[in-house]
Structures are given as structure tokens and as C-alpha cells.
Design an enzyme around this catalytic site. Structure first.
Site, PDB file in Angstrom:
ATOM      1  N   THR A  14       8.027  24.027 -49.954  1.00 41.25           N
ATOM      2  CA  THR A  14       7.820  24.981 -51.339  1.00 41.25           C
ATOM      3  C   THR A  14       8.585  26.404 -51.176  1.00 41.25           C
ATOM      4  OG1 THR A  14       5.946  23.787 -52.054  1.00 41.25           O
ATOM      5  CG2 THR A  14       6.003  26.112 -52.791  1.00 41.25           C
ATOM      6  N   SER A  61       7.929  18.577 -47.636  1.00 40.15           N
ATOM      7  CA  SER A  61       7.154  18.125 -46.200  1.00 40.15           C
ATOM      8  C   SER A  61       6.082  17.003 -46.141  1.00 40.15           C
ATOM      9  CB  SER A  61       6.484  19.252 -45.341  1.00 40.15           C
ATOM     10  OG  SER A  61       5.064  19.734 -46.078  1.00 40.15           O
ATOM     11  N   THR A  94       3.636  22.863 -46.984  1.00 42.49           N
ATOM     12  CA  THR A  94       2.382  23.180 -46.420  1.00 42.49           C
ATOM     13  C   THR A  94       1.785  21.945 -46.289  1.00 42.49           C
ATOM     14  OG1 THR A  94       1.834  23.350 -48.817  1.00 42.49           O
ATOM     15  CG2 THR A  94       2.153  25.430 -47.818  1.00 42.49           C
ATOM     16  N   ASP A  95       2.030  20.732 -47.116  1.00 39.20           N
ATOM     17  CA  ASP A  95       1.541  19.412 -46.991  1.00 39.20           C
ATOM     18  C   ASP A  95       1.049  18.890 -45.851  1.00 39.20           C
ATOM     19  OD1 ASP A  95       1.419  19.734 -49.763  1.00 39.20           O
ATOM     20  OD2 ASP A  95       3.086  18.305 -50.378  1.00 39.20           O
TER      21      ASP A  95
HETATM   22  N1  ASP Z   1       5.211  19.726 -51.134  1.00 35.81           N
HETATM   23  C1  ASP Z   1       5.490  20.994 -50.584  1.00 35.81           C
HETATM   24  C2  ASP Z   1       5.716  20.633 -49.143  1.00 35.81           C
HETATM   25  O1  ASP Z   1       4.942  20.653 -48.382  1.00 35.81           O
HETATM   26  C3  ASP Z   1       4.297  21.873 -50.897  1.00 35.81           C
HETATM   27  C4  ASP Z   1       4.307  23.099 -50.264  1.00 35.81           C
HETATM   28  O2  ASP Z   1       5.197  23.367 -49.201  1.00 35.81           O
HETATM   29  O3  ASP Z   1       3.303  23.872 -50.365  1.00 35.81           O
HETATM   30  O4  ASP Z   1       7.008  20.757 -48.714  1.00 35.81           O
END
Ligand code: ASP
Length: 321
Positions: A14, A61, A94-95
């Protein structure tokens, strides 16, 4: 003192996300903005010429793969070996950040800092959190005593061992559970709360670069009405290891437990963890299934996979002797 270089590796997420409108914090596409463009938005950081940046991957991610992990571990190993490099910052989604952090800690066991950072809002947001997180990650990587893999988000520093994503929306989305954070970053200064996490032992990074097929390890969960069906299906497909996310102190429904014990007897490695977010399983004598030594289900899965990789490397070396 001569300032050494910091390496900033981009992997997507993200933090590199783009939305159609600045007011949209959730309807974006992750992994669209390149690392150089991301860093160009933080002139305070990059003006010094003390940075090397590299795009290792460009993924959301949630889609993290073993291939990206192997590539990332290889680049981390390469830069850590350079005496001119003080540390590494990695921008990541973050995932699965906690999984990559644990993986890198296990395979690199770095004496220098490797700092993962991220964002909960895309780069195009009215008030993106990515730039500040990168600044904070750089402050941590610049700390003279920093070592090992840590994660930095919303001004908080978490160890690779303890970090977990606990919130789907808040900017402060991570927790270190009852271990507590390693420290906080306040106006560019690190306030350390406990010792730097000691690098654990694990498989050598070089061995990871040689893995052709990753051993299949899956996670099954205990819940009301759980059965052995899923376990049987996975065993039929040749799974080599299973982590059970048990309830409470690693308890498992009797039907699921019977399936897991059958799988274990047939040679599948089984590890018991807990689906509770805090605390760790306290061992009970007579438990037929090994516990995860405090690792969450996703990290216990990585530990088991790496154990199987090491086991395969040993048996192929014995086979060749
Ligand atoms: N779906 C995103 C990822 O993990 C979520 C994020 O980065 O906050 O790449």
C-alpha cells in the site's frame, strides 16, 4: 564519524499504492509507485546521497511468494556483506509484513539492522502515512546499536519475532503482543524500551537461494465443529507439514486431533500453535504434538518450512556423499 550508506529496497504494498481520488484510503491498487518515486517525495531524506535504492519486486503483499522471498533474501545478503552499508530499509505491504520479517530474520540473522516499513494509506492519499514511516525506519536503521530484523509502523518499532498485524484500517496496525515493542521513534530519535532482539539461529541464507521446490506446509485451525476432513485432503495432496492454530492453550477438537495424529504417524510434521493473539502455549507433559515455542501460526509455518528445507539439504548432501 563517517556516515555509511543505507540501502532502501522496494517490494510494493500500500505504501506504493495508487487510488483515483486523494480522499480514497481503501479503494486503491497496491504496488504501483516505484521506490525511486516514493523516495523523491521525501526530499529531506534523499538529498544526502547516502542512499542506494532498488526495486526488488512490485507486489501487493497479500500475494507474497517464495520466489520474492528468495530474491529479497539474496539482495539483503548481498548488501549486508558490503562494509560501506550501515543497514537496510525495506518498504513492504502490511498484510504479510510479519511473515517476511520473520523469514528474513531466520535466514539472514543480520548483525546490521534490516528495517521493514509500510503504510496503511496509499501514496496518493491526502495524508499518506508512508513517508513518515520511511523517515522513522531510516532513523532506526541509523541507530548505532541497531541490529536484526525489525518492523517500524506509526512510530513504533517491533521485533520480527513478535510483530503481528492486528488492525485492518488504523494507521497503527501492528502489535508486539505481550512482549511489547522494541521502542518508539519520536521526531527522528529512537527511544529504546528493551534490548535489540537477538538474532535466532536458522538456516543459512545461501541455502535458500538453492531451494528449487519449497516444502508444502499448510495451516489448519481449530474451531467449533472442526473435523479431520481438511487434514486428510492435505495429506492426500502430499503436504509435508501442518501447523494447527489451536484454541486457547493449543487445544484441538478431538476429531481434528485424531486426523493430525494419523498424519503425524504417516510422516507429516505437525506443530501446535494458538489462534490467541497474545501469550504463548504453555507445554503440558504428554502432548503428542510439538508446540510452536511461542510462534504465531504463520511464523510457525515458516519455521517448519525452513526446518524441512534444512532437512532436505542434509539428506541430499548425504545422498551425494
Ligand atoms: N494489501 C496491502 C499489502 O499488503 C495492504 C497494505 O500494504 O497495507 O500489500
Amino acid at each position: 564519524m563517517k556516515h555509511r550508506k543505507l540501502v532502501i529496497l522496494g517490494t510494493g504494498g500500500t505504501i506504493a499504492g495508487k487510488a483515483d481520488h486523494a480522499a480514497d484510503n481503501i479503494g486503491y491498487t497496491a504496488a504501483k509507485v516505484g521506490i525511486d518515486q516514493l523516495l523523491a517525495a521525501i526530499p529531506a531524506l534523499t538529498g544526502s546521497g547516502l542512499f542506494i535504492s532498488e526495486q526488488v519486486s512490485q507486489v501487493d503483499s497479500k500475494d507474497m511468494s517464495f520466489d520474492v522471498w528468495a530474491q529479497l533474501a539474496a539482495r539483503v545478503r548481498h548488501f549486508l556483506a558490503d562494509d560501506d552499508v550501515q543497514g537496510i530499509v525495506i518498504t513492504h505491504g502490511t498484510d504479510t509484513l510479519e511473515e517476511t520479517a520473520y523469514f528474513l530474520q531466520s535466514v539472514c540473522q543480520p548483525a546490521k539492522p534490516v528495517v521493514l516499513t509500510c503504510a496503511m494509506r496509499p501514496a496518493t492519499a491526502l495524508a499518506p502515512d508512508g513517508p513518515q514511516n520511511v523517515m522513522d525506519a531510516v532513523a532506526v536503521a541509523r541507530h548505532p546499536e541497531a541490529c536484526g530484523v525489525v518492523a517500524v509502523c506509526a512510530g513504533t518499532v517491533h521485533s520480527a519475532l513478535d510483530v503481528q498485524k492486528v488492525h485492518p484500517y488504523k494507521l497503527d496496525a501492528f502489535s508486539s503482543g505481550d512482549a511489547g515493542p522494541v521502542g518508539y521513534v519520536e521526531e527522528g530519535r529512537l527511544r529504546l524500551l528493551r534490548n535489540w532482539p537477538f538474532p535466532q539461529t536458522g538456516i543459512a541464507c545461501a541455502a535458500i537461494e538453492k531451494v528449487a521446490t519449497w516444502p508444502r506446509v499448510e495451516i489448519v485451525m481449530n474451531y467449533a465443529g472442526a473435523s479431520a476432513l481438511m487434514v486428510q485432503a492435505l495429506v492426500d495432496q502430499g503436504v509435508r507439514g501442518l501447523v494447527v492454530a489451536g484454541t486457547g492453550n493449543g487445544t484441538i477438537h478431538e476429531d481434528l486431533q485424531a486426523g493430525l495424529l494419523r498424519a503425524q504417524a504417516s510422516g507429516v510434521r505437525i506443530v501446535r500453535s494458538t489462534r490467541c493473539l497474545e501469550g504463548r502455549i504453555l507445554p503440558l507433559s504428554g502432548n503428542a504434538i510439538a508446540d510452536s515455542q511461542g510462534l504465531s501460526p504463520v511464523k510457525a509455518r515458516i519455521a517448519l518450512m525452513l526446518d524441512l528445507v534444512a532437512q532436505d539439504a542434509t539428506s541430499s548432501a548425504v545422498g551425494q556423499a
